[in-house]
Design a protein around this motif. Structure first.
Motif, mmCIF file in Angstrom:
data_model
loop_
_atom_site.group_PDB
_atom_site.id
_atom_site.type_symbol
_atom_site.label_atom_id
_atom_site.label_comp_id
_atom_site.label_asym_id
_atom_site.label_seq_id
_atom_site.Cartn_x
_atom_site.Cartn_y
_atom_site.Cartn_z
ATOM 1 N N GLN A 325 47.498 55.721 47.600
ATOM 2 C CA GLN A 325 46.060 55.458 47.567
ATOM 3 C C GLN A 325 45.605 55.066 46.170
ATOM 4 O O GLN A 325 44.869 54.103 45.986
ATOM 5 N N ARG A 326 46.063 55.834 45.191
ATOM 6 C CA ARG A 326 45.659 55.533 43.816
ATOM 7 C C ARG A 326 46.251 54.207 43.364
ATOM 8 O O ARG A 326 45.587 53.418 42.694
ATOM 9 N N MET A 327 47.485 53.995 43.747
ATOM 10 C CA MET A 327 48.129 52.746 43.348
ATOM 11 C C MET A 327 47.342 51.555 43.887
ATOM 12 O O MET A 327 47.109 50.566 43.192
ATOM 13 N N GLU A 328 46.922 51.674 45.123
ATOM 14 C CA GLU A 328 46.189 50.581 45.741
ATOM 15 C C GLU A 328 44.890 50.303 44.983
ATOM 16 O O GLU A 328 44.564 49.160 44.672
ATOM 17 N N LYS A 329 44.193 51.392 44.674
ATOM 18 C CA LYS A 329 42.896 51.219 43.996
ATOM 19 C C LYS A 329 43.071 50.632 42.606
ATOM 20 O O LYS A 329 42.383 49.676 42.226
ATOM 21 N N VAL A 330 43.975 51.226 41.841
ATOM 22 C CA VAL A 330 44.175 50.747 40.475
ATOM 23 C C VAL A 330 44.640 49.292 40.502
ATOM 24 O O VAL A 330 44.166 48.459 39.727
ATOM 25 N N SER A 331 45.551 48.993 41.413
ATOM 26 C CA SER A 331 46.063 47.631 41.487
ATOM 27 C C SER A 331 44.941 46.657 41.814
ATOM 28 O O SER A 331 44.836 45.585 41.227
ATOM 29 N N GLN A 332 44.101 47.060 42.756
ATOM 30 C CA GLN A 332 42.989 46.196 43.139
ATOM 31 C C GLN A 332 42.084 45.932 41.939
ATOM 32 O O GLN A 332 41.696 44.795 41.652
ATOM 33 N N SER A 333 41.830 47.002 41.223
ATOM 34 C CA SER A 333 40.956 46.885 40.067
ATOM 35 C C SER A 333 41.597 45.993 38.998
ATOM 36 O O SER A 333 40.922 45.188 38.356
ATOM 37 N N LEU A 334 42.897 46.099 38.827
ATOM 38 C CA LEU A 334 43.583 45.265 37.840
ATOM 39 C C LEU A 334 43.608 43.805 38.282
ATOM 40 O O LEU A 334 43.520 42.898 37.452
ATOM 41 N N VAL A 335 43.737 43.601 39.588
ATOM 42 C CA VAL A 335 43.716 42.224 40.088
ATOM 43 C C VAL A 335 42.327 41.625 39.852
ATOM 44 O O VAL A 335 42.193 40.471 39.431
ATOM 45 N N ASP A 336 41.268 42.435 40.063
ATOM 46 C CA ASP A 336 39.914 41.962 39.787
ATOM 47 C C ASP A 336 39.772 41.565 38.319
ATOM 48 O O ASP A 336 39.201 40.540 37.986
ATOM 49 N N PHE A 337 40.321 42.422 37.472
ATOM 50 C CA PHE A 337 40.308 42.119 36.045
ATOM 51 C C PHE A 337 41.007 40.777 35.790
ATOM 52 O O PHE A 337 40.506 39.923 35.068
ATOM 53 N N ALA A 338 42.160 40.621 36.407
ATOM 54 C CA ALA A 338 42.951 39.412 36.191
ATOM 55 C C ALA A 338 42.195 38.172 36.661
ATOM 56 O O ALA A 338 42.258 37.112 36.027
ATOM 57 N N ASP A 339 41.468 38.339 37.767
ATOM 58 C CA ASP A 339 40.734 37.189 38.306
ATOM 59 C C ASP A 339 39.693 36.664 37.315
ATOM 60 O O ASP A 339 39.425 35.475 37.252
ATOM 61 N N ASN A 340 39.109 37.581 36.559
ATOM 62 C CA ASN A 340 38.028 37.181 35.648
ATOM 63 C C ASN A 340 38.495 37.065 34.208
ATOM 64 O O ASN A 340 37.685 37.017 33.284
ATOM 65 N N PHE A 341 39.801 37.060 34.015
ATOM 66 C CA PHE A 341 40.318 37.122 32.656
ATOM 67 C C PHE A 341 40.091 35.807 31.913
ATOM 68 O O PHE A 341 40.281 34.722 32.456
ATOM 69 N N GLN A 342 39.674 35.977 30.654
ATOM 70 C CA GLN A 342 39.601 34.818 29.766
ATOM 71 C C GLN A 342 40.137 35.212 28.418
ATOM 72 O O GLN A 342 39.811 36.274 27.901
ATOM 73 N N PHE A 343 40.969 34.311 27.872
ATOM 74 C CA PHE A 343 41.555 34.613 26.580
ATOM 75 C C PHE A 343 40.612 34.210 25.472
ATOM 76 O O PHE A 343 40.012 33.134 25.566
ATOM 77 N N PRO A 344 40.461 34.965 24.443
ATOM 78 C CA PRO A 344 40.998 36.300 24.250
ATOM 79 C C PRO A 344 40.117 37.353 24.926
ATOM 80 O O PRO A 344 38.918 37.166 25.029
ATOM 81 N N ALA A 345 40.731 38.414 25.331
ATOM 82 C CA ALA A 345 39.997 39.448 26.055
ATOM 83 C C ALA A 345 39.091 40.224 25.112
ATOM 84 O O ALA A 345 39.410 40.394 23.929
ATOM 85 N N GLU A 346 37.938 40.709 25.668
ATOM 86 C CA GLU A 346 37.056 41.530 24.839
ATOM 87 C C GLU A 346 37.726 42.884 24.625
ATOM 88 O O GLU A 346 38.402 43.394 25.518
ATOM 89 N N ALA A 347 37.501 43.406 23.457
ATOM 90 C CA ALA A 347 38.143 44.676 23.080
ATOM 91 C C ALA A 347 37.811 45.779 24.078
ATOM 92 O O ALA A 347 38.662 46.581 24.457
ATOM 93 N N GLU A 348 36.586 45.743 24.551
ATOM 94 C CA GLU A 348 36.146 46.796 25.466
ATOM 95 C C GLU A 348 36.926 46.731 26.786
ATOM 96 O O GLU A 348 37.412 47.729 27.307
#
Lengths: 407, 639
Positions: A325-348
């Motif tokens: 369950q946790r893996m699914e959630k964290v992975s989903q959240s990381l994929v969301d991050f990846a979808d909106n990623f722009q280089f360079p990433a904000e420190a926050e």
């Protein structure tokens, strides 16, 4: 007849013990005492399994404090290790109560003449469930590897698009794999399904990715026949599970009932937590009478797990295992991050992701325990096989005493 | 294919120089004075440096150069990225160049990373660029890997495996017409092992592409994309194994289904399983192991870990079938199949131990060993159970005609093929009840022992026949006629002796047993004659009394007794021609001389018209006994 031909190892033991017992009353008292002890131990072991911890955190972006949670959160791998340990202990004790020091002719009389075959039937079904779970654990190990790739990629500094793409690819495969529907899965399990590897974007056919993902699911089809259903199996195991009534002379009927309930509960929990073929309506398949004193802890656990299941079932959950369950959630959240990623990433953002990556890494590490868990599932399998053989042995002896076998 | 040799050597060399230079700078910084020797060495180095094209002359120049190299490699990779054809299909040169470019990218990203100490924006940008290109290349290579595998996998024809599916009973279309299927029937025939697939390693993929696959592995491992490579590689072979199952028509069934299955159907599944076991382990897994070694061998334990991951599921499925058989109810008809299964596992044990020799494979190894033990136990229990069942077999009605009881036939035919399994059974039966089963094969020379009539198999066979004898004895008590009891026992024991004598089992039973049991049936023959004929012949005894009416009376008595015997016994049956003949002759030798002696003295006194049978008539009748068909005794008075 040579000595090796003597098969009555059980009977020998039994008769020795019975000769030591002075009278039937003492024997009976002993029996009651054993029974009470067994019941008490079942209660104790299941009380240990009730944790005060709340169910797994609901938000993926919850603080990484979850890493500090105790090892035996409900439905975690560690918890299942404890559950299976409890099962093995109960089982050993049950066998002692049922077989050792008992008059085997009881097996041929009501109510055991009906209960024992029912028990044996249940154990065969449990073996198939164990097998399905063994293969399900394999699949979870496979997810662990995909998550590990995501961790490796996102641990790189400075975090760049290349890393993000790498993580996204494997985590997407992971998530697709997790949400893969049972029915689809079945259709892929068929050998008639012609795989078309000769395609790909180079070949202009279906996407390679899609097919490869399907490929990862074929591993589930290793288990058993296509029509096999974990849910039906659990239902069949519990359908004839009836508590002996108070007034009746129960004798061994109660421990048989208790052990059967424990068995069904363990199999039910495993099926709910670990990917398994066909689990529709699982929550409703295992009713335990509420009023039984010894079952209170188990009923509590069952309610909690049942609620969790109902919550998740509609979403097509891949299993209630806390780590999944946790893996699914964290992975989903990381994929969301990846979808909106722009280089360079904000420190926050980087910091936020770092926390999630740490959590995913920690989950992966916990999943190393899947290997011993899988071995434990096999141990349960082998134990059930052995006990079954011993019970059959007694039945055989009883059978020989009453009716000759005709060929 | 040396074309794909990695350019990593030059890269390594560069790193060396870099590290050494750093070391020198550090050392120089630490010391204030230089002696002449050092000064000269450094001067040397200076001239060296001035003749080389210097990358590190200035920071910006170095970066520029890296940028150019990166651009060059990136172009190479991106140009192929837009090309929709497979890289491999575009020829070795293209493939080789592509791989070189990937190595270059990886090298550049490493260089950039090491230069990154001063965090110039430009370098960061370049590194980012390099990582993106590397990721694109890795995705491409992963895809390429799967395509290469899929297009170059060798479809194997299991030529000596003919499988028939149980449900439809149709001969598997692609199989070479099979003679063996006929043997699947219930005849206790053992499959001839000469037609089994022998141990051989096949090419799972076209040998030509292995070096290419290996070069993909190399570059992915070098770029730290080993997890992706293993993931794709393992999954591909997992699916392939699944496919082999389908080709072998090895259905996956739940234990519950297998336990419920009807025996004939199950028996076919067992035969299929045995072949699948051999083929999957000896051919598929052995070949896979070799391929994994070729591709991943130099990466250490990764190789065996991947192999185990790719094969564990299939092994568990195969073993599961065995588990189901091991816990299925003990039925005598299963013995030979169980022994077959046990033997194939014992036979494959060394293969498994070497395929899964490493720690990661211990799971499979343990499961395999455990199943072997369990199947052995079940086979042994089945045999013992059979012996007990024979002993406790009871009948309620006497067997008509005193012929060969079906139990006798069943038991003797049942043990007939055991000779071929003697060494295995010796091993299994040699274990005491409750004792852990010892590791099979190789520990004791059973082959030698099995030739003696004192080995466990011999003891158990004799125990079995003695159970049979006592069961027959119980059945013989159902006859009201004491003579028929003897005929029944004689017939059945004779059948046992003949079956033993006519087979290889004779060496297990030993001469003593044969003598013993021959004596037994002969004893029954003698007893028959005594019980039947002594009272009859008693009537012909010469007691010196020659009174006409007395003699007439006695003759009438004899005649009635003889007819009574004949009427009773004409329906009795001795199936064995030899035995029948022997008993008739010995009976007639007992009866006829006595009759002749009586007739010589008495017939003249009694008078012809009272004489119904001549000695020859009597002999004819006796020689007609035990045919099993009731013939009416008609007067054969011919004078």
């Amino acid at each position: 007849m040579p000595a090796t031909d003597n098969q009555g190892s059980f009977l020998n033991r039994i008769s020795i013990r019975r000769n030591q017992v002075v009278s039937m009353d003492v024997n009976h008292e002993q029996e009651l005492e054993d029974l009470e002890l067994f019941q008490k131990h079942v209660v104790d072991r299941f009380s240990d399994l009730v944790t005060t911890q709340p169910p797994p955190p609901t938000a993926a972006d919850s603080s990484p404090d979850s890493a500090l949670m105790p090892a035996d959160t409900l439905l975690s791998i560690a918890w299942f290790r404890k559950l299976l340990d409890a099962f093995l202990c109960c089982e050993a004790e049950f066998k002692a109560v049922l077989i050792m020091g008992r008059d085997p002719t009881q097996f041929a009389k009501p109510p055991l003449d009906r209960l024992i075959p029912e028990l044996l039937d249940r154990t065969v079904k449990a073996l198939d469930v164990c097998n399905a779970i063994t293969h399900g654990v394999e699949l979870v190990c496979h997810w662990q590897k995909l998550a590990q790739i995501g961790v490796t990629a996102l641990e790189q500094r400075p975090i760049g698009e290349g890393h993000v793409r790498r993580a996204k690819k494997s985590l997407n495969t992971l998530l697709t794999s997790m949400t893969f529907d049972d029915k689809e899965n079945n259709s892929h399990g068929g050998k008639s399904t012609e795989r078309s590897w000769s395609f790909g974007r180079r070949g202009g056919g279906a996407s390679v990715n899609k097919d490869r993902t399907a490929g990862t699911f074929r591993s589930l089809s290793w288990t058993v026949a296509k029509s096999w259903s974990a849910s039906k199996q659990i239902q069949a195991m519990s359908s004839n599970l009836v508590a002996p009534r108070g007034g009746e002379p129960t004798g061994l009927a109660l421990p048989v009932y208790i052990m059967s309930t424990v068995l069904v509960f363990v199999m039910w929990a495993l099926v709910a937590a670990i990917p398994c073929q066909e689990r529709t309506g699982l929550a409703t398949h295992f009713p335990v009478p509420r009023q039984l004193v010894w079952a209170q802890a188990m009923i509590g656990l069952q309610e909690k797990i049942g609620e969790e299941w109902k919550k998740k079932e509609k979403k097509g959950t891949c299993g209630l295992l806390e780590e999944i369950q946790r893996m699914e959630k964290v992975s989903q959240s990381l994929v969301d991050f990846a979808d909106n990623f722009q280089f360079p990433a904000e420190a926050e953002k980087v910091e936020e992701v770092a926390a999630q990556v740490t959590e995913l890494a920690e989950i992966c590490q916990k999943m190393d325990e899947l290997v011993p868990l899988q071995q434990q599932v096999r141990e349960v399998f082998h134990r059930i096989v052995r006990s079954r053989a011993e019970v059959l042995d007694v039945l055989d002896q009883v059978g020989k005493m009453s009716t000759p076998v005709l060929y | 294919m040396a074309d794909f040799a990695s350019p990593i050597a030059t890269y390594d060399c560069e790193q060396h120089v870099f590290a050494a230079a750093q070391h020198i700078v550090k050392a120089l910084g630490a010391s204030k004075n230089l002696n002449d020797d050092v000064r000269r060495l450094l001067a040397d180095l200076d001239t060296h440096l001035s003749t080389m094209t210097i990358i590190t002359e200035t920071e910006s120049r170095g970066t520029r150069e890296l940028e150019e190299q990166l651009k060059f490699a990136q172009q190479k990779i991106m140009s192929l990225e837009s090309n929709r054809a497979m890289i491999w299909a575009s020829g070795h040169e293209v493939a080789s160049e592509y791989l070189q470019a990937v190595y270059e990218i990886h090298r550049l990203s490493e260089s950039l990373r090491s230069l990154l100490s001063n965090r110039s924006g430009k370098q960061k940008e370049l590194l980012e660029q390099a990582h993106i290109v590397l990721q694109i290349a890795m995705e491409r290579l992963e895809e390429e890997l799967i395509l290469i595998l899929a297009r170059n996998k060798q479809s194997f024809e299991p030529e000596n495996m003919s499988f028939r599916s149980c449900e439809d009973d149709v001969v598997y279309e692609e199989s070479i017409a099979s003679n063996e299927d006929d043997l699947i029937e219930d005849t206790p025939q053992r499959d001839s092992s000469s037609t089994e697939p022998e141990e051989r390693i096949i090419d799972l993929v076209h040998p030509e592409v292995i070096s290419y696959i290996k070069s993909i592995a190399d570059v992915m491992f070098a770029s730290r994309y080993d997890q992706e490579f293993c993931h794709a590689f393992i999954n591909f072979w997992k699916d392939e194994l699944d496919e082999y199952f389908a080709v072998l028509r090895c259905d996956k069934l739940s234990i519950e289904d297998l336990l419920k299955m009807e025996w004939r159907c199950l028996n076919r599944k067992i035969k299929k399983w045995i072949r699948a076991m051999k083929f999957i382990i000896r051919v598929c897994l052995a070949s896979e192991k070799r391929l994994f070694g070729q591709v991943l061998g130099e990466f250490g334990s990764v190789c065996s870990t991947c192999f185990v991951e790719a094969t564990k599921g299939a092994m568990l499925c195969l073993l599961n079938f065995g588990e189901a058989m091991a816990i299925s109810p003990l039925r005598p008809e299963k013995l030979l199949s169980l022994l077959d299964m046990y033997e194939v596992l014992a036979d494959l044990l060394p293969d498994i131990d070497s395929l899964f020799s490493e720690d990661v494979g211990s799971f499979v190894r343990t499961e395999f060993h455990e199943l072997l033990m369990r199947l052995g136990g079940t086979a042994r229990a089945t045999f013992m159970e059979f012996g007990n069942a024979v002993a406790s077999n009871t009948s309620t009605n006497p067997f008509p005609g005193g012929g060969i009881h079906h139990l006798t036939k069943y038991v003797m035919n049942y043990i007939h093929p055991i000779f071929e399994y003697a060494s295995t059974l010796n091993l299994l039966l040699g274990v005491q009840v409750g004792e852990e089963m010892v590791e099979p094969i190789g520990t004791v020379d059973w082959q030698n022992i099995s030739l003696k009539s004192s080995c466990p198999v011999a003891r158990h066979l004799r125990w079995l026949t003695s159970n049979l004898e006592s069961s027959l004895d119980n059945k013989s008590r159902l006859y009201k006629d004491g003579s028929l009891k003897h005929i029944f026992m004689m017939n059945n024991i004779h059948y046992m002796v003949r079956k033993v004598q006519g087979s290889e089992l004779a060496i297990f039973f030993g001469d003593e047993w044969i003598r013993d049991y021959t004596g037994k049936f002969q004893q029954h023959a003698t007893s028959y004659e005594r019980v039947t004929w002594n009272p009859v012949l008693c009537l012909l005894r010469d007691d010196g009394n020659l009174g006409k009416s007395i003699l007439r009376e006695r003759y009438r008595g004899f005649q009635a007794a003889f007819e009574e015997v004949y009427r009773n016994q004409a329906g009795w049956f001795i199936p064995d021609l030899e035995l029948r003949k022997d008993l008739r002759i010995s009976t007639s030798q007992k009866v006829i001389p006595a009759y002749r002696a009586f007739s010589a003295k008495s017939f003249p006194v009694i008078g012809d018209k009272y004489i119904k049978y001549s000695a020859d008539d009597l002999e004819d009748h006796i020689l007609n006994l035990f045919e099993g068909s009731s013939m009416s005794l008609h007067s054969t008075r011919k004078r």
